[in-house]
Structures are given as structure tokens and as C-alpha cells.
Design an enzyme around this catalytic site. Structure first.
Site, PDB file in Angstrom:
ATOM      1  CB  THR A 167      -0.902   0.033   1.253  1.00  0.00           C
ATOM      2  OG1 THR A 167      -0.106  -0.324   2.383  1.00  0.00           O
ATOM      3  CG2 THR A 167      -2.060  -0.938   1.125  1.00  0.00           C
ATOM      4  N   GLY A 221      13.041 -10.182   4.619  1.00  0.00           N
ATOM      5  CA  GLY A 221      11.795  -9.443   4.801  1.00  0.00           C
ATOM      6  C   GLY A 221      11.753  -8.627   6.079  1.00  0.00           C
ATOM      7  CB  SER A 236      18.800  -6.675   6.113  1.00  0.00           C
ATOM      8  OG  SER A 236      18.452  -7.178   4.846  1.00  0.00           O
ATOM      9  CG  ASP A 282      10.723  -1.516   3.943  1.00  0.00           C
ATOM     10  OD1 ASP A 282       9.588  -1.701   4.420  1.00  0.00           O
ATOM     11  OD2 ASP A 282      11.177  -2.142   2.983  1.00  0.00           O
TER      12      ASP A 282
END
Ligand code: GLA
Length: 393
Positions: A35, A132, A135, A180
Site C-alpha cells: 500500500t 523481509g 536489512s 521500511d
């Protein structure tokens, strides 16, 4: 531990003490998948694992970074990057591998007129790479934090997240969203972060006592830079283009309703339709999950996570048999309220929420079931929500 390792490693390698140490956590997304690049909502949190970076400024223009995990020492001249900040990034010899992220962040900071200086950095990580848990974002934001600290620059987590995202896009070739980097930069201890990826506003969502987050690594490595991720993104863009013909105010899938999508159904492919439908239905889930957590309604929270997984599997088509098996094994345990694949998919991890006293038996159950159904070993990471990238000493 990790911090001490970075400190010792730095001294051994560079023959002088570090000026400071940064810790950048990995992140796990509780819900709101695919999203972020559609201007939508996500609900990630920082995890306790991450990257420790010991740093000290140099007197010249060299950025030298040692990664204990590879292990490898690489360097570059900031002057060389500086010459190219207004043009295409110079990717020669820097593309690919962990150092591309380091070079990308330095390039991106110089492009934003940040006066970074030559710096030595020794880093060590306990995050599984490419699994996931971001990193790469932890590395990018950690490097940015260390470079800013070495040059006495002010730290603005949101601005740093945008610079790190730019580095990932330009140097690693992944058209990623902002989730992220923003999660790694701005996470808050004990909280998840409800992020509006259009305005970049964030809301801290306290995690209820008695609930524990468990991450199960499928052990299947995925390559984010492969076409699958960028391909999904292009599907979303094509649908927006079609919807805009009738609704010019629409700029992203976030603005598209189910009715608008159905109007455009005849002019988009079946794959594109399903992918857009996932995004439209996934977009309210972060707020739903945040509300359920706020009310300590773990059953409702778990249902939202399971709905998200089904949609990622059936509509967005980014799950794998291994991820489905982990979700199935976790969610059939009475102490687990819900589970779903987390991150981009195509392998990587599953996140589950469980009653704290049940965690041990949940991990045992999932480990056995995964071995039996997939013939693979899962690594479980039991984690509290940790704070974003910070100077720890
Ligand atoms: C990767 C990207 C994020 C986000 C997720 C999917 O982690 O880096 O920006 O798009 O996939 O939700």
C-alpha cells in the site's frame, strides 16, 4: 552484545576508538502490504534485531566501511560522488551488493547538500539478510545516522528516510515505497507506527501488554530487485491511469474506490484488476488493526491479519507455499490470534501475534509443522517493538 562487537571490531580494524555507535533496527510490518507506493497506510514496528555501526570521522574525504557479516571492507571517495550529485548517480563498481546501499546513501545526502565528511565505519548485524525484515533499510538509515553524527549534522528521521529511499531506488534499482526507511528511522519503543504514506504523518500505536509478536523466517530468499516487485507497482500505475480518464482527481490507488475500479474493469487486465482490488481492500486494514490493538481485541486484530494474508495470496499473488504453510501452522494454534506474510512477499517472513504465555508452544508447533509440510527449518524471532535508528553510545 552487537554494540560491543561493533566497538571492538572498529578498534581492531582502524586502530583507534570509535567516536560513537549507532543502532538501526529492522522492521516488521503488522499490516498494510503493498500500500505504501500507492499513497496508502501501513502499520510497521521496529524489531529488537538490527545493525550496530561504530563510526569516527576521518581527516580526508574517504568513506571506508567494514561489514563483519560479509566480511569485507570497501571504500569510496566522497569527492567522486560529489561531482555527480546533480547528474546520474555513478554506479560503476558500486552497483549490487551491500556497498551499493552505502554509496547510495552518501550520494543521496550529498545531493541534499548535507556536508558529510570522510568517515570510518565498522558494522555488524544480527538481522537475517533478505528475509523481509528490511536489512537494507536498516543499513541505509544506519549509515545515514552514522554519517550525520560523524559530521555533527542535525538528525531529522523523516528527511533521512526519504534520502535512504532515494538511495534504494537509484542505487539498488528497487522502486520501493517509504515504509521500511520511515519505520527504521522513526519507530518507537513499545509501539507500532501507523503511517500515512501520502502525508508521511505517523501515529504511535501502543502494543497491548500480554501480546507478543513472533516472526517466522521461511528460509526462502527472495530478491527484491527482481521484476516481480516493480511489476506489481506497474500494475497499480496502469489502473490509476485508466481510472483517471473518468476521475481526473485521482492520483494514486489510495483515491480509488471499489466502484471506480469496477467502472474501469473492461479496460484493465484481469491481473491488474485483482492487484488493484488487493490495494483498495488492504488500505483500511492498518487503521482497523490499530483500533483493535487499542481495544485489546486480539481476535479482531488477528482476523485483519488473516484477511490481509488471503488477499496477498489470492489477489496480489505474492505469497509462496512456504509462507502459506507458516501462516496455516501459526494460525491453527489456539494461542495465536493471526498471522500473515510480511514485507514484499515472494519468500521472506511471516508475522504472528500471540498471547505471551503461549509463545514457546507456538514456536515449537510451527517449527514442527513447517518441517513436516515443507521439509524446511524456520527461524523464529520473538521481539518487542524497538525504537528507530539511534545513537547508543
Ligand atoms: C518492500 C518495500 C516496501 C513495501 C513492501 C510491501 O518491503 O521496500 O516499500 O512496498 O515491500 O508492502
Amino acid at each position: 552484545m552487537l554494540v560491543e562487537q561493533a566497538r571492538e571490531g572498529f578498534k581492531e580494524l582502524f586502530g583507534r576508538p570509535a567516536a560513537g555507535i549507532v543502532f538501526a533496527p529492522g522492521r516488521v510490518n503488522l499490516v498494510g502490504e503493498h500500500t505504501d507506493y500507492n499513497d496508502g497506510f501501513v502499520l510497521p514496528m521496529g524489531v529488537e534485531r538490527g545493525i550496530a555501526l561504530a563510526y569516527a570521522p576521518r581527516t580526508d574525504d574517504v568513506l571506508r566501511v567494514h561489514s563483519a557479516d560479509v566480511p569485507q571492507t570497501r571504500d569510496l571517495l566522497l569527492t567522486q560522488l560529489r561531482h555527480r550529485v546533480t547528474a546520474e548517480p555513478d554506479r560503476r563498481g558500486q552497483r549490487g551488493g551491500w556497498f551499493a546501499y552505502v554509496a547510495g546513501v552518501a550520494w543521496s545526502m550529498l545531493g541534499a547538500a548535507m556536508e558529510i565528511r570522510g568517515t570510518d565505519i565498522a558494522l555488524v548485524s544480527d538481522l537475517p539478510m533478505g528475509a523481509g525484515l528490511s536489512s537494507s533499510a536498516a543499513l541505509e538509515v544506519g549509515i545515514a545516522r552514522a554519517l550525520a553524527a560523524a559530521a555533527d549534522l542535525e538528525w531529522d528521521p523523516r528527511a533521512a528516510a526519504l534520502l535512504a529511499q532515494r538511495a534504494e531506488r537509484e542505487f539498488a534499482g528497487v522502486a520501493c515505497g517509504i515504509m521500511d526507511q520511515l519505520a527504521v528511522a522513526s519507530a518507537k519503543e513499545g509501539h507500532a507506527l501507523l503511517i500515512d504514506c501520502r502525508s508521511l504523518e505517523t501515529l504511535d500505536v501502543p502494543l497491548p501488554h500480554g501480546m507478543t509478536v513472533v516472526v517466522f523466517d521461511s528460509g526462502v530468499k527472495r530478491d527484491l530487485a527482481t521484476s516481480a516487485y516493480n511489476d506489481r507497482r506497474e500494475s497499480c500505475e496502469r489502473v490509476v491511469e485508466q481510472v483517471r480518464l473518468r476521475h481526473p482527481q485521482v492520483t494514486a490507488l489510495r483515491d480509488v474506490t471499489r466502484a471506480m475500479l469496477d467502472e474501469a474493469q473492461g479496460s484493465v487486465s484481469a491481473d491488474d484488476y485483482r492487484r488493484a482490488l488487493h490495494v483498495i481492500e488492504e488500505n483500511p486494514r492498518p487503521a482497523l488493526l490499530a483500533a483493535a490493538l487499542g481495544k485489546r481485541d486480539l481476535s479482531a486484530a488477528g482476523r485483519t491479519m488473516l484477511d490481509s494474508h488471503a488477499s496477498l495470496r489470492d489477489l496480489y499473488a505474492v505469497s509462496t507455499p512456504e509462507l502459506d504453510a507458516l501462516v496455516e501452522a501459526a494460525s491453527s494454534h489456539a494461542g495465536c490470534h493471526g498471522a500473515r506474510l510480511t514485507g514484499a512477499g515472494f519468500g521472506g517472513c511471516v508475522v504472528a501475534i500471540a498471547d505471551t504465555p503461549e509463545v514457546e508452544s507456538l514456536v515449537a508447533r510451527v517449527t514442527d509443522a513447517y518441517r513436516a509440510t515443507c521439509g524446511r527449518e524456520t527461524r523464529a524471532v520473538v521481539t518487542r517493538a524497538s525504537a528507530g535508528a539511534r545513537i547508543v553510545s
